[in-house]
Scaffold this motif. Structure first.
Motif, PDB file in Angstrom:
ATOM      1  N   TRP A  39     -19.427  37.839  -0.815  1.00 56.54           N
ATOM      2  CA  TRP A  39     -20.843  38.243  -0.800  1.00 56.54           C
ATOM      3  C   TRP A  39     -21.729  37.052  -0.440  1.00 56.54           C
ATOM      4  N   LEU A  40     -21.485  35.897  -1.061  1.00 55.15           N
ATOM      5  CA  LEU A  40     -22.335  34.734  -0.811  1.00 55.15           C
ATOM      6  C   LEU A  40     -22.164  34.198   0.612  1.00 55.15           C
ATOM      7  N   VAL A  41     -20.943  34.205   1.122  1.00 55.08           N
ATOM      8  CA  VAL A  41     -20.717  33.767   2.506  1.00 55.08           C
ATOM      9  C   VAL A  41     -21.393  34.726   3.475  1.00 55.08           C
ATOM     10  N   MET A  42     -21.271  36.023   3.227  1.00 58.80           N
ATOM     11  CA  MET A  42     -21.912  37.000   4.113  1.00 58.80           C
ATOM     12  C   MET A  42     -23.440  36.881   4.052  1.00 58.80           C
ATOM     13  N   ALA A  43     -23.983  36.567   2.892  1.00 58.93           N
ATOM     14  CA  ALA A  43     -25.431  36.375   2.787  1.00 58.93           C
ATOM     15  C   ALA A  43     -25.872  35.179   3.632  1.00 58.93           C
ATOM     16  N   ARG A  44     -25.104  34.098   3.560  1.00 62.66           N
ATOM     17  CA  ARG A  44     -25.451  32.913   4.342  1.00 62.66           C
ATOM     18  C   ARG A  44     -25.323  33.165   5.837  1.00 62.66           C
ATOM     19  N   VAL A  45     -24.261  33.851   6.229  1.00 63.82           N
ATOM     20  CA  VAL A  45     -24.046  34.158   7.648  1.00 63.82           C
ATOM     21  C   VAL A  45     -25.144  35.086   8.161  1.00 63.82           C
ATOM     22  N   THR A  46     -25.519  36.071   7.364  1.00 64.09           N
ATOM     23  CA  THR A  46     -26.572  36.997   7.759  1.00 64.09           C
ATOM     24  C   THR A  46     -27.905  36.265   7.890  1.00 64.09           C
ATOM     25  N   ALA A  47     -28.192  35.356   6.975  1.00 64.71           N
ATOM     26  CA  ALA A  47     -29.442  34.601   7.038  1.00 64.71           C
ATOM     27  C   ALA A  47     -29.519  33.737   8.286  1.00 64.71           C
ATOM     28  N   ARG A  48     -28.390  33.299   8.775  1.00 64.35           N
ATOM     29  CA  ARG A  48     -28.366  32.472   9.992  1.00 64.35           C
ATOM     30  C   ARG A  48     -28.413  33.291  11.270  1.00 64.35           C
ATOM     31  N   GLY A  49     -28.288  34.603  11.178  1.00 61.45           N
ATOM     32  CA  GLY A  49     -28.393  35.453  12.361  1.00 61.45           C
ATOM     33  C   GLY A  49     -27.127  35.548  13.185  1.00 61.45           C
ATOM     34  N   SER A  50     -25.975  35.428  12.563  1.00 61.43           N
ATOM     35  CA  SER A  50     -24.706  35.448  13.277  1.00 61.43           C
ATOM     36  C   SER A  50     -24.326  36.856  13.733  1.00 61.43           C
ATOM     37  N   ARG A  51     -23.850  36.968  14.960  1.00 62.49           N
ATOM     38  CA  ARG A  51     -23.413  38.272  15.485  1.00 62.49           C
ATOM     39  C   ARG A  51     -22.125  38.729  14.820  1.00 62.49           C
ATOM     40  N   TRP A  52     -21.166  37.807  14.662  1.00 64.84           N
ATOM     41  CA  TRP A  52     -19.890  38.211  14.067  1.00 64.84           C
ATOM     42  C   TRP A  52     -20.083  38.609  12.609  1.00 64.84           C
ATOM     43  N   GLY A  53     -21.119  38.092  11.985  1.00 65.41           N
ATOM     44  CA  GLY A  53     -21.405  38.462  10.606  1.00 65.41           C
ATOM     45  C   GLY A  53     -21.730  39.938  10.466  1.00 65.41           C
ATOM     46  N   ARG A  54     -22.426  40.486  11.456  1.00 68.86           N
ATOM     47  CA  ARG A  54     -22.745  41.924  11.422  1.00 68.86           C
ATOM     48  C   ARG A  54     -21.490  42.764  11.562  1.00 68.86           C
ATOM     49  N   ILE A  55     -20.553  42.320  12.371  1.00 67.72           N
ATOM     50  CA  ILE A  55     -19.294  43.061  12.544  1.00 67.72           C
ATOM     51  C   ILE A  55     -18.494  43.024  11.250  1.00 67.72           C
ATOM     52  N   ILE A  56     -18.382  41.840  10.656  1.00 69.52           N
ATOM     53  CA  ILE A  56     -17.661  41.714   9.388  1.00 69.52           C
ATOM     54  C   ILE A  56     -18.348  42.556   8.308  1.00 69.52           C
ATOM     55  N   ALA A  57     -19.676  42.538   8.277  1.00 66.39           N
ATOM     56  CA  ALA A  57     -20.410  43.326   7.286  1.00 66.39           C
ATOM     57  C   ALA A  57     -20.141  44.815   7.462  1.00 66.39           C
ATOM     58  N   SER A  58     -19.991  45.266   8.708  1.00 66.24           N
ATOM     59  CA  SER A  58     -19.679  46.682   8.951  1.00 66.24           C
ATOM     60  C   SER A  58     -18.293  47.040   8.424  1.00 66.24           C
ATOM     61  N   VAL A  59     -17.337  46.141   8.621  1.00 65.41           N
ATOM     62  CA  VAL A  59     -15.988  46.375   8.102  1.00 65.41           C
ATOM     63  C   VAL A  59     -16.001  46.382   6.575  1.00 65.41           C
ATOM     64  N   LEU A  60     -16.746  45.447   5.986  1.00 63.05           N
ATOM     65  CA  LEU A  60     -16.835  45.396   4.532  1.00 63.05           C
ATOM     66  C   LEU A  60     -17.555  46.614   3.973  1.00 63.05           C
ATOM     67  N   PHE A  61     -18.489  47.175   4.741  1.00 68.37           N
ATOM     68  CA  PHE A  61     -19.145  48.408   4.301  1.00 68.37           C
ATOM     69  C   PHE A  61     -18.126  49.547   4.218  1.00 68.37           C
ATOM     70  N   ALA A  62     -17.252  49.635   5.212  1.00 65.14           N
ATOM     71  CA  ALA A  62     -16.209  50.667   5.175  1.00 65.14           C
ATOM     72  C   ALA A  62     -15.303  50.466   3.958  1.00 65.14           C
ATOM     73  N   LEU A  63     -14.996  49.222   3.649  1.00 66.37           N
ATOM     74  CA  LEU A  63     -14.190  48.920   2.468  1.00 66.37           C
ATOM     75  C   LEU A  63     -14.931  49.310   1.190  1.00 66.37           C
TER      76      LEU A  63
END
Length: 161
Positions: free
Chosen positions: A109-133
């Motif tokens: 959660w904390l890594v994804m928050a940091r990645v999202t705050a930085r505007g990373s594209r791959w972070g959105r893809i990972i977040a979508s996979v984690l949403f499915a999980l």
């Protein structure tokens, strides 16, 4: 050197995340780049998800007696011969798995928050996979064998994720 957020042009139709007025939406050279309000809200929700994982660790140890009683009840219901040492061993394994899973989830959660705050594209893809999980965990929490807290936690994680 710190990595810069790569937002382009108008930050977002939902407005900047620092509460600036509508007239200051455009980025000007020399001014700091502020992520959109939706990104700031997403980061805060991810940090809250990490806090829920810490709450899961605390809950696990606070309800240790109830968990021990539930394990003993399951053993007698299944007509198994279980000594106190057996029940304590199952309890230790259960709490260990719960703690390790919650700590890893908190870190994610904390890594994804940091990645999202930085505007990373791959972070959105990972977040979508984690949403499915998270949806899978949610439906697992709805199983008849899950307790009230597991159902409530699954619903909270789904709403945040």
């Amino acid at each position: 050197m710190a990595r810069q957020i790569s937002w382009r042009g108008v930050l977002s139709p939902d407005g900047p995340g620092d509460g600036r007025p509508e007239a200051q939406r455009l980025w000007h050279p020399g001014s700091p780049v502020v992520p959109p309000r939706s990104i700031v809200d997403s980061v805060r929700l991810m940090q809250f998800g990490a806090l829920l994982e810490v709450a899961e660790i605390i809950r696990g140890f606070l309800t240790r007696g109830q968990l021990r009683a539930a394990i003993a009840h399951e053993a007698t219901t299944g007509r198994l011969v279980a000594t106190d040492a057996d029940i304590e061993g199952v309890l230790r394994v259960t709490l260990t798995v719960t703690t390790v899973t919650a700590v890893l989830s908190c870190a994610v959660w904390l890594v994804m928050a940091r990645v999202t705050a930085r505007g990373s594209r791959w972070g959105r893809i990972i977040a979508s996979v984690l949403f499915a999980l998270a949806v899978g965990v949610f439906f697992g929490g709805l199983l008849p064998t899950a307790g009230l807290f597991a159902r409530t936690l699954a619903l909270a994680l789904l709403l945040i994720g």
